[in-house]
Design a protein around this motif. Sequence first.
Motif, short mmCIF file in Angstrom:
data_model
loop_
_atom_site.label_atom_id
_atom_site.label_comp_id
_atom_site.label_asym_id
_atom_site.label_seq_id
_atom_site.Cartn_x
_atom_site.Cartn_y
_atom_site.Cartn_z
N PRO A 162 0.72 -1.36 0.08
CA PRO A 162 -0.01 -0.23 0.03
C PRO A 162 0.87 1.15 -0.13
N VAL A 163 1.83 1.30 0.73
CA VAL A 163 2.67 2.36 0.87
C VAL A 163 3.43 2.62 -0.69
N ARG A 164 4.02 1.52 -1.51
CA ARG A 164 4.60 1.56 -2.69
C ARG A 164 3.55 2.31 -3.52
N VAL A 167 3.29 5.90 -3.07
CA VAL A 167 4.03 6.71 -3.31
C VAL A 167 4.04 6.70 -4.98
N ARG A 168 3.93 5.70 -5.59
CA ARG A 168 3.81 5.60 -7.18
C ARG A 168 2.64 6.66 -7.63
N GLU A 169 1.44 6.99 -6.79
CA GLU A 169 0.48 7.61 -7.40
C GLU A 169 0.58 9.11 -7.05
N MET A 170 1.42 9.37 -6.06
CA MET A 170 1.96 10.56 -5.56
C MET A 170 2.71 11.28 -6.78
N VAL A 171 3.62 10.49 -7.16
CA VAL A 171 4.57 10.87 -8.34
C VAL A 171 4.07 11.29 -9.64
#
Length: 306
Positions: A162-164, A167-171
């Motif tokens: 979930p954290v990964r 991060v991907r969606e934020m970038v």
Amino acid sequence: MTKTGTTQSTPSNVASSYTSIGGTKQKYVWHWNQQAIAVAYETRGEGTPMLLLPALSTVSSRGEMREIAAGLSDRFQVVALDWPGFGDSDRPALDYCPQLYHQFLADFVASTFDRPIAIVAAGHASGYAMRLAKMQPERVDKVVLVAPTWRGPLRVMGVPDPVRDFVREMVRTPVLGDLLYDLNTQPAFLQFMYEQHVFVDKAHLTPEFIAQKQENTQHAGGRFAPVAFVTGTLDPASDRAEFLGYFQPLPVPVKVIIGDRVPSGSRTEMQTLTQLPGVLSEVRPGSLGMHEEYPAAVLEAIGDFV
């Protein structure tokens, strides 16, 4: 060697030694989900064709393979490419995934070569090369894997899914994503990452080298494929069993070259490969970037295998 698609050929600028192999630049136009992607690649030398696949990373570029290409081009027609979303290739805002790269590699090889080829693959490119050899052994003669990996950095660090994904969606988001990407491609950060697990000798990390690497990240849409790699979204296999399955039974002759200073977690994974039936292996100086930092040692290990 035959090619399909729109192709443009120009001699490389020798000054761009960190992004070029010093050959003839070309473009291969490939389609994914009705999206045209111009993929940059280069040819150098004459003879039996050989494909060089650079490692996936934020600064991935065919230029990593320059000295490897130089050392092989007296015997082979060497082809090195920039993966879609990296280097000088187009970087559209796609949902980059393993299926895209598996299909791209299969299509590129089928369209570009008219005979079985040897492949030299670094880092994450190793898994893609091995799956191609497994699925289409008639197109691959031999494979050399240099510091092979199959898990992205955040997966290696044990960051939960979930954290990964977050991060991907934020970038990937506008504005915020550009800011986050910019922070992670600053020269100081790139220098830190190279010192941690890519290069061994800090003297090789000259200001010019780091500046060229940072420049390579500054392309429109540059953040989408790198964040997919960092978060493990481009891992060529979903788990270790799938990755090892590419080697069992061994579809073609394979040699694994391991750096003597690779991080412990990566070393364990690489050593697992060396214990598989039929796999040849050697240990040479270097870490995850050994193909670029110590190309002479890698070329010596490749030796007569190809």
